[in-house]
Design a protein around this motif. Structure first.
Motif, PDB file in Angstrom:
ATOM      1  N   THR A 140      20.998 -36.528  -6.189  1.00  0.00           N
ATOM      2  CA  THR A 140      22.324 -37.150  -6.062  1.00  0.00           C
ATOM      3  C   THR A 140      23.023 -36.822  -4.748  1.00  0.00           C
ATOM      4  O   THR A 140      23.997 -37.478  -4.391  1.00  0.00           O
ATOM      5  N   GLY A 141      22.533 -35.794  -4.040  1.00  0.00           N
ATOM      6  CA  GLY A 141      23.199 -35.383  -2.811  1.00  0.00           C
ATOM      7  C   GLY A 141      24.427 -34.527  -3.043  1.00  0.00           C
ATOM      8  O   GLY A 141      25.151 -34.196  -2.100  1.00  0.00           O
ATOM      9  N   ALA A 142      24.687 -34.157  -4.300  1.00  0.00           N
ATOM     10  CA  ALA A 142      25.876 -33.362  -4.619  1.00  0.00           C
ATOM     11  C   ALA A 142      25.684 -31.918  -4.160  1.00  0.00           C
ATOM     12  O   ALA A 142      24.616 -31.344  -4.345  1.00  0.00           O
ATOM     13  N   PRO A 143      26.716 -31.314  -3.567  1.00  0.00           N
ATOM     14  CA  PRO A 143      26.631 -29.892  -3.221  1.00  0.00           C
ATOM     15  C   PRO A 143      26.647 -29.048  -4.490  1.00  0.00           C
ATOM     16  O   PRO A 143      27.124 -29.488  -5.533  1.00  0.00           O
ATOM     17  N   VAL A 144      26.127 -27.844  -4.389  1.00  0.00           N
ATOM     18  CA  VAL A 144      26.089 -26.917  -5.521  1.00  0.00           C
ATOM     19  C   VAL A 144      27.010 -25.734  -5.222  1.00  0.00           C
ATOM     20  O   VAL A 144      26.822 -25.042  -4.221  1.00  0.00           O
ATOM     21  N   VAL A 145      27.996 -25.526  -6.090  1.00  0.00           N
ATOM     22  CA  VAL A 145      28.878 -24.370  -5.970  1.00  0.00           C
ATOM     23  C   VAL A 145      28.393 -23.305  -6.942  1.00  0.00           C
ATOM     24  O   VAL A 145      28.440 -23.515  -8.160  1.00  0.00           O
ATOM     25  N   PRO A 146      27.900 -22.157  -6.454  1.00  0.00           N
ATOM     26  CA  PRO A 146      27.487 -21.086  -7.369  1.00  0.00           C
ATOM     27  C   PRO A 146      28.715 -20.439  -8.007  1.00  0.00           C
ATOM     28  O   PRO A 146      29.750 -20.278  -7.358  1.00  0.00           O
ATOM     29  N   VAL A 147      28.589 -20.097  -9.286  1.00  0.00           N
ATOM     30  CA  VAL A 147      29.715 -19.531 -10.034  1.00  0.00           C
ATOM     31  C   VAL A 147      29.267 -18.264 -10.744  1.00  0.00           C
ATOM     32  O   VAL A 147      28.214 -18.244 -11.386  1.00  0.00           O
ATOM     33  N   ALA A 148      30.072 -17.212 -10.629  1.00  0.00           N
ATOM     34  CA  ALA A 148      29.811 -15.968 -11.349  1.00  0.00           C
ATOM     35  C   ALA A 148      30.902 -15.751 -12.388  1.00  0.00           C
ATOM     36  O   ALA A 148      32.090 -15.751 -12.060  1.00  0.00           O
ATOM     37  N   ASP A 177      24.377 -26.782   0.437  1.00  0.00           N
ATOM     38  CA  ASP A 177      24.001 -28.152   0.789  1.00  0.00           C
ATOM     39  C   ASP A 177      22.475 -28.235   0.884  1.00  0.00           C
ATOM     40  O   ASP A 177      21.855 -27.486   1.641  1.00  0.00           O
ATOM     41  N   PHE A 178      21.887 -29.136   0.111  1.00  0.00           N
ATOM     42  CA  PHE A 178      20.435 -29.279   0.120  1.00  0.00           C
ATOM     43  C   PHE A 178      19.988 -30.606   0.742  1.00  0.00           C
ATOM     44  O   PHE A 178      18.896 -31.088   0.466  1.00  0.00           O
ATOM     45  N   SER A 179      20.846 -31.164   1.585  1.00  0.00           N
ATOM     46  CA  SER A 179      20.509 -32.445   2.208  1.00  0.00           C
ATOM     47  C   SER A 179      19.280 -32.333   3.121  1.00  0.00           C
ATOM     48  O   SER A 179      18.629 -33.340   3.425  1.00  0.00           O
ATOM     49  N   ARG A 180      18.960 -31.094   3.545  1.00  0.00           N
ATOM     50  CA  ARG A 180      17.777 -30.909   4.395  1.00  0.00           C
ATOM     51  C   ARG A 180      16.495 -31.253   3.649  1.00  0.00           C
ATOM     52  O   ARG A 180      15.429 -31.395   4.267  1.00  0.00           O
ATOM     53  N   TYR A 181      16.594 -31.365   2.323  1.00  0.00           N
ATOM     54  CA  TYR A 181      15.428 -31.693   1.519  1.00  0.00           C
ATOM     55  C   TYR A 181      15.397 -33.158   1.090  1.00  0.00           C
ATOM     56  O   TYR A 181      14.668 -33.514   0.166  1.00  0.00           O
ATOM     57  N   ASP A 182      16.189 -33.986   1.757  1.00  0.00           N
ATOM     58  CA  ASP A 182      16.231 -35.411   1.401  1.00  0.00           C
ATOM     59  C   ASP A 182      14.820 -35.998   1.368  1.00  0.00           C
ATOM     60  O   ASP A 182      14.031 -35.831   2.322  1.00  0.00           O
ATOM     61  N   GLY A 183      14.511 -36.671   0.269  1.00  0.00           N
ATOM     62  CA  GLY A 183      13.216 -37.316   0.123  1.00  0.00           C
ATOM     63  C   GLY A 183      12.114 -36.396  -0.374  1.00  0.00           C
ATOM     64  O   GLY A 183      10.981 -36.849  -0.562  1.00  0.00           O
ATOM     65  N   LEU A 184      12.441 -35.120  -0.591  1.00  0.00           N
ATOM     66  CA  LEU A 184      11.414 -34.157  -1.001  1.00  0.00           C
ATOM     67  C   LEU A 184      11.607 -33.675  -2.428  1.00  0.00           C
ATOM     68  O   LEU A 184      10.966 -32.703  -2.844  1.00  0.00           O
ATOM     69  N   GLU A 185      12.485 -34.351  -3.185  1.00  0.00           N
ATOM     70  CA  GLU A 185      12.755 -33.868  -4.537  1.00  0.00           C
ATOM     71  C   GLU A 185      11.545 -33.953  -5.468  1.00  0.00           C
ATOM     72  O   GLU A 185      11.542 -33.361  -6.550  1.00  0.00           O
ATOM     73  N   GLY A 186      10.535 -34.712  -5.056  1.00  0.00           N
ATOM     74  CA  GLY A 186       9.321 -34.801  -5.861  1.00  0.00           C
ATOM     75  C   GLY A 186       8.428 -33.579  -5.744  1.00  0.00           C
ATOM     76  O   GLY A 186       7.475 -33.433  -6.515  1.00  0.00           O
ATOM     77  N   SER A 187       8.745 -32.695  -4.824  1.00  0.00           N
ATOM     78  CA  SER A 187       7.926 -31.502  -4.611  1.00  0.00           C
ATOM     79  C   SER A 187       8.401 -30.371  -5.512  1.00  0.00           C
ATOM     80  O   SER A 187       9.545 -29.911  -5.401  1.00  0.00           O
ATOM     81  N   SER A 188       7.510 -29.882  -6.372  1.00  0.00           N
ATOM     82  CA  SER A 188       7.887 -28.774  -7.256  1.00  0.00           C
ATOM     83  C   SER A 188       8.179 -27.509  -6.456  1.00  0.00           C
ATOM     84  O   SER A 188       9.041 -26.706  -6.832  1.00  0.00           O
ATOM     85  N   ALA A 189       7.475 -27.319  -5.333  1.00  0.00           N
ATOM     86  CA  ALA A 189       7.714 -26.142  -4.502  1.00  0.00           C
ATOM     87  C   ALA A 189       9.111 -26.178  -3.883  1.00  0.00           C
ATOM     88  O   ALA A 189       9.789 -25.145  -3.800  1.00  0.00           O
TER      89      ALA A 189
END
Length: 220
Positions: A140-148, A177-189
């Motif tokens: 989705t391109g959504a950023p992830v905010v970690p929460v404790a 931000d995980f946009s650097r992985y655009d198009g790679l979501e199919g990779s389990s690694a």
């Protein structure tokens, strides 16, 4: 019911429990965002909903929304007001249905909260995260905010029917931000690497010991 929760129950809960919130500005006020949190107690969902500063959606068992009579309808309405999205977890497609429901929220520009560990930690440690959170972020391109979430296990210990009045601390970390992985979501690694990055951020916020194994609830 939504107005009752927002204008009466939420302020009352904040007054009684007085949560200490750090990093609230890290949660975008608008747009899609994933809140990825550690999971210590049944009250965690309510704590996130009360402190995130915007409406947040969560997954809830579909059977919670099918109660009969006035009480059942009132409970379903209350859960909807808290942001729960019903998902049928009784079939083989449960995981796919959950991801679809989450994507629907995010693609509409909403906030979605998830517990990557998959279940509450019963030993107090932070366990390996499942990669669904990375799948959502990259898809989705959504950023992830970690929460404790700190201290919620004292508010409602395992086996306690009702919450106790205890101070809790909530820490929202900077968005990832995980946009650097655009198009790679199919990779389990790649999904594993992104999930590990999220769990590392949660561990640094919560100061929990990290265990690189999935946490499985013991058999009843």
């Amino acid at each position: 019911m939504h107005l009752l929760v927002r204008w009466l129950l939420a302020p009352l809960a904040r007054l009684v429990y007085r949560p200490v919130v750090h990093g609230a500005d890290n949660v975008p006020r608008t747009g899609a965002v994933i809140l990825a949190a550690n999971h210590r107690a049944a009250v965690d969902t309510a704590v996130i909903a009360l402190t995130a500063g915007r409406p947040v959606s969560f997954l809830g068992k579909a059977e919670y929304f099918t109660g009969k009579g006035l009480r059942g309808r009132a409970f379903a309405s209350f859960l909807s007001a808290l942001g729960y999205v019903p998902v049928d977890r009784s079939n083989a497609k449960a995981g796919l249905d959950a991801l679809f429901a989450a994507r629907t929220v995010l693609e509409a520009g909403g906030a979605f909260a998830i517990y990557p560990e998959g279940t509450r930690s019963l030993d107090g440690r932070l366990h390996r995260g499942h990669t669904g959170v990375a799948t959502l972020a990259m898809g989705t391109g959504a950023p992830v905010v970690p929460v404790a979430l700190i201290g919620t296990e004292r508010v409602q210990p395992v086996g306690a029917r009702f919450p106790r009045v205890r101070r809790v601390v909530v820490r929202f970390g900077p968005p990832l931000d995980f946009s650097r992985y655009d198009g790679l979501e199919g990779s389990s690694a790649i999904r594993r690497a992104a999930t590990d990055e999220i769990m590392d951020a949660i561990a640094r916020l919560s100061h929990q010991e990290y265990v690189d194994t999935y946490h499985h609830r013991p058999a009843a």
